[in-house]
Design a protein around this motif. Structure first.
Motif, mmCIF file in Angstrom:
data_model
loop_
_atom_site.group_PDB
_atom_site.id
_atom_site.type_symbol
_atom_site.label_atom_id
_atom_site.label_comp_id
_atom_site.label_asym_id
_atom_site.label_seq_id
_atom_site.Cartn_x
_atom_site.Cartn_y
_atom_site.Cartn_z
ATOM 1 N N VAL A 51 -2.287 -3.276 6.177
ATOM 2 C CA VAL A 51 -1.663 -4.583 6.380
ATOM 3 C C VAL A 51 -2.403 -5.684 5.622
ATOM 4 N N TYR A 52 -3.749 -5.660 5.631
ATOM 5 C CA TYR A 52 -4.498 -6.697 4.914
ATOM 6 C C TYR A 52 -4.168 -6.689 3.428
ATOM 7 N N ARG A 53 -4.114 -5.518 2.829
ATOM 8 C CA ARG A 53 -3.772 -5.435 1.403
ATOM 9 C C ARG A 53 -2.365 -5.961 1.162
ATOM 10 N N ASP B 113 7.452 -13.789 9.413
ATOM 11 C CA ASP B 113 8.400 -12.725 9.059
ATOM 12 C C ASP B 113 7.668 -11.465 8.620
ATOM 13 N N PHE B 114 6.618 -11.643 7.811
ATOM 14 C CA PHE B 114 5.843 -10.502 7.348
ATOM 15 C C PHE B 114 5.213 -9.767 8.525
ATOM 16 N N PHE B 115 4.526 -10.503 9.395
ATOM 17 C CA PHE B 115 3.829 -9.868 10.510
ATOM 18 C C PHE B 115 4.796 -9.261 11.527
ATOM 19 N N LYS B 116 5.933 -9.905 11.766
ATOM 20 C CA LYS B 116 6.944 -9.319 12.657
ATOM 21 C C LYS B 116 7.460 -8.006 12.071
ATOM 22 N N GLY B 117 7.708 -8.004 10.770
ATOM 23 C CA GLY B 117 8.196 -6.804 10.108
ATOM 24 C C GLY B 117 7.223 -5.643 10.188
ATOM 25 N N ALA C 222 -4.487 -5.358 13.918
ATOM 26 C CA ALA C 222 -3.773 -4.386 13.079
ATOM 27 C C ALA C 222 -3.519 -3.056 13.768
ATOM 28 N N ASN C 223 -4.232 -2.784 14.867
ATOM 29 C CA ASN C 223 -4.039 -1.524 15.604
ATOM 30 C C ASN C 223 -4.000 -0.304 14.679
ATOM 31 N N GLY C 224 -5.000 -0.203 13.826
ATOM 32 C CA GLY C 224 -5.101 0.960 12.949
ATOM 33 C C GLY C 224 -4.254 0.882 11.690
ATOM 34 N N LYS C 225 -3.476 -0.180 11.520
ATOM 35 C CA LYS C 225 -2.646 -0.341 10.321
ATOM 36 C C LYS C 225 -3.496 -0.966 9.220
ATOM 37 N N PRO D 270 -14.044 -16.396 1.971
ATOM 38 C CA PRO D 270 -14.205 -15.304 2.939
ATOM 39 C C PRO D 270 -12.949 -14.420 2.973
ATOM 40 N N GLU D 271 -13.076 -13.288 3.603
ATOM 41 C CA GLU D 271 -12.074 -12.212 3.570
ATOM 42 C C GLU D 271 -10.614 -12.643 3.684
ATOM 43 N N ASN D 272 -10.253 -13.452 4.650
ATOM 44 C CA ASN D 272 -8.839 -13.747 4.858
ATOM 45 C C ASN D 272 -8.523 -15.241 4.700
#
Length: 120
Positions: A24-26, A89-93, A18-21, A48-50
Motif C-alpha cells: 500500500v505504501y508503494r 478514495d484510494f484508501f477505501k479502495g 495496513a494490516n499486512g498490506k 520523512p517516510e510519508n
C-alpha cells in the motif's frame, strides 16, 4: 475584480493501518507522484517516510493588485478537499484505515522548508 492564477504549496502526510498490506505504501506513493507530489524539497532535502510536497494552481480574486484573503482561503480549502478525496478514495479502495493531514498555503509566502537533524 479579476480572477488570477495563484500557486499553492501542498504538504500531505498520512498514517495508515495496513494490516499486512505492505504494498500500500508503494502504491500510494506512486499515486501521489502521478498527481505531482514529490518526496523532497526544491532544495533537495529528503522528507520523512510519508511526507509529500506538491504544487497546485487555483484561481483567486484580485482587486487593484490586492488578493482577496477570503478567496485565497476558499482556494486552499478546495485544493485540500480535492487531495483528501483522492486519498480517501484510494484508501477505501484498498480497505485501509487511515488518517490524513493536508496543509495548503500560498506558495509565494509560505514555502520555507528547513532540514533538521537530531544531534545525539
Amino acid at each position: 475584480m479579476a480572477l488570477v492564477d495563484m500557486k499553492f504549496s501542498v504538504v500531505v502526510t498520512f498514517d495508515i493501518t495496513a494490516n499486512g498490506k505492505t504494498d500500500v505504501y508503494r502504491q500510494v506513493s506512486e499515486m501521489l507522484a502521478e498527481h505531482g507530489f514529490v518526496k523532497e524539497s526544491n532544495q533537495g532535502h529528503v522528507f520523512p517516510e510519508n511526507v509529500y510536497l506538491g504544487y497546485k494552481s487555483h484561481k483567486v480574486e484580485e482587486d487593484d493588485n490586492c488578493y482577496k484573503s477570503g478567496s485565497i482561503k476558499d482556494a486552499s480549502k478546495e485544493i485540500a478537499n480535492e487531495i483528501k478525496d483522492l486519498m480517501v478514495d484510494f484508501f477505501k479502495g484498498h480497505k485501509v484505515k487511515n488518517e490524513i493531514l493536508i496543509h495548503v498555503g500560498r506558495s509565494y509566502t509560505s514555502t520555507a522548508i528547513l532540514k533538521f537533524e537530531e544531534t545525539k
